[in-house]
Structure formats: structure tokens, C-alpha cells
Design an enzyme around this catalytic site. Structure first.
Site, PDB file in Angstrom:
ATOM      1  N   SER A   1      -6.979   1.859 -36.921  1.00 22.94           N
ATOM      2  CA  SER A   1      -6.822   1.855 -38.418  1.00 22.94           C
ATOM      3  C   SER A   1      -5.330   2.025 -38.874  1.00 22.94           C
ATOM      4  CB  SER A   1      -7.879   2.217 -39.265  1.00 22.94           C
ATOM      5  OG  SER A   1      -7.610   2.210 -40.655  1.00 22.94           O
TER       6      SER A   1
ATOM      7  N   HIS B   1      -6.329  -2.983 -37.320  1.00 21.40           N
ATOM      8  CA  HIS B   1      -7.410  -2.936 -38.147  1.00 21.40           C
ATOM      9  C   HIS B   1      -6.715  -2.578 -39.684  1.00 21.40           C
ATOM     10  CE1 HIS B   1     -11.477  -2.756 -39.839  1.00 21.40           C
ATOM     11  NE2 HIS B   1     -11.013  -1.788 -40.420  1.00 21.40           N
TER      12      HIS B   1
ATOM     13  N   ASP C   1      -7.350  -1.701 -43.431  1.00 24.08           N
ATOM     14  CA  ASP C   1      -8.460  -1.564 -44.454  1.00 24.08           C
ATOM     15  C   ASP C   1      -7.772  -1.903 -46.041  1.00 24.08           C
ATOM     16  OD1 ASP C   1     -10.445  -0.062 -43.008  1.00 24.08           O
ATOM     17  OD2 ASP C   1      -9.030   1.178 -42.385  1.00 24.08           O
TER      18      ASP C   1
ATOM     19  N   MET D   1      -8.503  -1.373 -49.763  1.00 23.82           N
ATOM     20  CA  MET D   1      -9.269  -0.876 -50.873  1.00 23.82           C
ATOM     21  C   MET D   1      -8.590  -1.073 -52.197  1.00 23.82           C
ATOM     22  SD  MET D   1      -9.867   2.865 -48.949  1.00 23.82           S
ATOM     23  CE  MET D   1     -10.161   2.845 -47.187  1.00 23.82           C
TER      24      MET D   1
ATOM     25  N   HIS E   1     -10.191  -5.744 -43.526  1.00 22.08           N
ATOM     26  CA  HIS E   1     -11.318  -5.315 -43.750  1.00 22.08           C
ATOM     27  C   HIS E   1     -11.454  -5.302 -45.424  1.00 22.08           C
ATOM     28  CE1 HIS E   1     -14.552  -1.778 -43.595  1.00 22.08           C
ATOM     29  NE2 HIS E   1     -15.007  -2.814 -44.466  1.00 22.08           N
TER      30      HIS E   1
ATOM     31  N   MET F   1     -12.526  -3.977 -48.601  1.00 21.77           N
ATOM     32  CA  MET F   1     -13.423  -3.095 -49.140  1.00 21.77           C
ATOM     33  C   MET F   1     -13.061  -3.000 -50.765  1.00 21.77           C
ATOM     34  SD  MET F   1     -13.488   0.182 -46.731  1.00 21.77           S
ATOM     35  CE  MET F   1     -11.787   0.046 -45.781  1.00 21.77           C
TER      36      MET F   1
ATOM     37  N   MET G   1     -20.366   0.443 -40.959  1.00 22.56           N
ATOM     38  CA  MET G   1     -19.978   1.698 -41.504  1.00 22.56           C
ATOM     39  C   MET G   1     -20.572   3.031 -41.108  1.00 22.56           C
ATOM     40  SD  MET G   1     -17.329   0.359 -43.046  1.00 22.56           S
ATOM     41  CE  MET G   1     -16.555   1.921 -43.494  1.00 22.56           C
TER      42      MET G   1
ATOM     43  N   GLY H   1     -13.797   4.277 -47.814  1.00 24.91           N
ATOM     44  CA  GLY H   1     -13.004   4.881 -48.947  1.00 24.91           C
ATOM     45  C   GLY H   1     -11.897   5.593 -48.246  1.00 24.91           C
ATOM     46  N   PHE H   2     -12.240   6.559 -47.432  1.00 24.72           N
ATOM     47  CA  PHE H   2     -11.285   7.365 -46.895  1.00 24.72           C
ATOM     48  C   PHE H   2     -11.398   7.541 -45.338  1.00 24.72           C
ATOM     49  CE2 PHE H   2     -12.260   9.030 -51.154  1.00 24.72           C
ATOM     50  CZ  PHE H   2     -10.901   9.055 -51.749  1.00 24.72           C
ATOM     51  N   GLY H   3     -10.261   8.033 -44.611  1.00 24.87           N
ATOM     52  CA  GLY H   3     -10.206   8.143 -43.223  1.00 24.87           C
ATOM     53  C   GLY H   3     -10.748   9.614 -43.085  1.00 24.87           C
ATOM     54  N   GLY H   4     -10.923   9.829 -41.954  1.00 25.69           N
ATOM     55  CA  GLY H   4     -11.204  11.491 -41.347  1.00 25.69           C
ATOM     56  C   GLY H   4     -12.542  11.818 -41.592  1.00 25.69           C
TER      57      GLY H   4
ATOM     58  N   ASP I   1     -16.892   1.229 -37.925  1.00 28.60           N
ATOM     59  CA  ASP I   1     -15.812   1.881 -38.663  1.00 28.60           C
ATOM     60  C   ASP I   1     -16.307   3.209 -39.173  1.00 28.60           C
ATOM     61  OD1 ASP I   1     -13.562   2.139 -40.054  1.00 28.60           O
ATOM     62  OD2 ASP I   1     -13.683   0.168 -41.252  1.00 28.60           O
ATOM     63  N   GLY I   2     -15.569   4.254 -38.551  1.00 25.05           N
ATOM     64  CA  GLY I   2     -15.779   5.545 -39.317  1.00 25.05           C
ATOM     65  C   GLY I   2     -16.127   6.511 -38.275  1.00 25.05           C
ATOM     66  N   GLY I   3     -15.382   7.629 -38.130  1.00 20.70           N
ATOM     67  CA  GLY I   3     -15.798   8.891 -37.149  1.00 20.70           C
ATOM     68  C   GLY I   3     -15.804   8.310 -35.626  1.00 20.70           C
TER      69      GLY I   3
ATOM     70  N   GLY J   1      -9.099   5.631 -36.537  1.00 21.35           N
ATOM     71  CA  GLY J   1      -7.987   6.039 -37.278  1.00 21.35           C
ATOM     72  C   GLY J   1      -7.373   7.323 -36.780  1.00 21.35           C
ATOM     73  N   SER J   2      -7.586   8.391 -37.296  1.00 24.73           N
ATOM     74  CA  SER J   2      -6.870   9.657 -37.018  1.00 24.73           C
ATOM     75  C   SER J   2      -7.226  10.016 -35.563  1.00 24.73           C
ATOM     76  CB  SER J   2      -7.672  10.664 -37.831  1.00 24.73           C
ATOM     77  OG  SER J   2      -9.119  10.687 -37.641  1.00 24.73           O
TER      78      SER J   2
END
Length: 231
Positions: free
Chosen positions: A12, A37, A39, A41, A70, A72, A141, A146-149, A177-179, A199-200
Site C-alpha cells: 500500500s 495498492h 488507498d 479515502m 481501493h 473507501m 478488512m 481509515g489508517f495504516g499501522g 487489507d490490514g495488519g 503497508g508499513s
């Protein structure tokens, strides 16, 4: 885009250096990513504001793989053509973003893109049974959008398992998507996922001047899932 269920890593760019998107994208592709990817928003459907069609159009020329956008945002329909014209290969809308998701998916395919459907953590899979023949991808999800990390929500693993059973032999990707980390990736792949947005976990420790950590991070995620498959 031909369909296959081999593992794909989709970094991402929300975690990239915003001042160097072109170079960052070229770096992650050179280091072995499968998709890019993006994102999007709107500060309304989710509590953050990021990118629009002009940014997608600007980075398209730097992407040789797949541009996975994506959305959002709510409403979605008025912006589908703009993102398609900006070069998106995949457009993913949220089930929760409007009352007529069937129409939205029709519009995405009508614009020439692959159609993705995203599910928030609090949404079950029951509502998408009649949509599975209209989608090319379902994005689960595993954090609140809404936020990364953010911290990974483990209850979503069971959702992925249910979704994998529902999809059966349809040519539909399951994206997460996420974590995503080397610790969570094996659990997700075992449950049935084949596209991992990170992402991170991909961008940490690296930069456009030192992109090798991007490759190391992606290889660590792949290696974790390969160990699982070999077990």
C-alpha cells in the site's frame, strides 16, 4: 490480468514517501511486489483523506504490474469513471458504502475494470452471496478502514474461511487489507487468502535510496507462508 491463486503481495503506497511516489513504486516493483495498492479515502466514509483520480493518473505510468485501487469513499458511483480513466486495473468498493452495491459493481465492470468488493470488520459474509458472480475480488478488512499501522483483528480469519468456502471454484481473489505481517500472513493464507496488502510491513526500514529492505520485508512475508504450505 489472468486469474491465478498464487500468493500476491500488494504494498500500500499509503506507507510510501508521498514526495516520491513514482520512485517508490518503481522500487517496490523492482523488489518483487505483484500489485500496487492505492488507498483512496474521502474523510467521510473513513476518517482520513488521501488520493483522488489525478494522483492515480500521475502514478499510472510508473506501474508495470497491477494498479489495485481501493475506494473507501461514499458515494462511489459518481467517481468510478474518473478512476477507471486514471488507469485503475481493479476498483474495489465497500459493501457498506451505498444502498445499491449491485449497481456499483455493474458500473465498475462497465468502465472496463475488475470489480472488487470490500467488507468492514463488522460486516458478515452472508450479504454477498448473490454478488459473488459479479466480483473478481473480495477484500476482507482486518483492521477498521481509515489508517495504516493498526492492530490486526483476529476474528476476521474465520470470515476468510467462510468466504473461501462460499467462493468455491469461482475465479475470485480473496484480498486481505490490514495488519499483514510475517506472523499473520500464514494464518490468512491457510484460511484461503491469496492477495495480501501490506503497508508499513513492506516499507519499514527502507527508502528510495535504500530499497533493499522492501524486498527483504516482502520475502519474509512470502517465506512465512511457504513454510506453512510445506508443513
Amino acid at each position: 490480468m489472468s486469474f491465478d491463486r498464487s500468493l500476491k503481495i500488494a504494498p500500500s503506497i499509503l506507507s510510501a514517501d508521498f514526495a516520491n511516489f513514482g520512485q517508490e513504486i518503481e522500487a517496490i516493483e523492482a523488489q518483487g511486489c505483484d500489485w500496487v495498492h492505492v488507498d483512496v479515502m474521502d474523510g467521510h466514509f473513513v476518517p482520513n483523506l488521501t488520493f483522488g483520480p489525478p494522483l492515480c493518473k500521475a502514478i499510472r505510468k510508473h506501474i508495470d504490474t497491477v494498479m489495485d485501487v481501493h475506494l473507501m469513499i461514499a458515494p462511489v458511483d459518481p467517481y468510478i469513471d474518473a478512476f477507471a480513466e486514471a488507469g485503475a486495473d481493479i476498483l474495489t468498493a465497500h459493501l457498506e458504502s451505498g444502498p445499491h452495491i449491485h449497481r456499483t459493481l455493474q458500473a465498475i465492470r462497465g468502465a472496463g475494470c475488475k470489480a472488487g468488493l470490500a467488507l468492514n470488520p463488522g460486516t458478515g459474509v452472508e450479504d454477498i452471496d448473490y454478488l459473488l458472480d459479479m466480483v473478481d475480488l473480495v477484500c476482507v478488512m482486518t483492521v477498521n478502514p481509515g489508517f495504516g499501522g493498526q492492530k490486526f483483528i483476529h476474528s476476521q480469519i474465520d470470515k476468510v474461511k467462510k468466504l473461501r468456502a462460499m467462493i468455491g471454484d469461482r475465479p475470485v481473489h480473496i484480498e486481505i487489507d490490514g495488519g499483514v505481517t510475517p506472523q499473520t500472513a500464514p494464518l490468512l493464507v491457510e484460511a484461503g487468502a491469496d492477495v495480501l496488502v501490506a503497508g508499513s510491513a513492506v516499507f519499514k526500514g527502507g527508502s528510495v535510496d535504500n530499497p533493499a529492505p522492501y524486498g527483504d520485508n516482502m520475502r519474509a512475508i512470502r517465506a512465512a507462508t511457504e513454510t506453512l504450505r510445506a508443513a
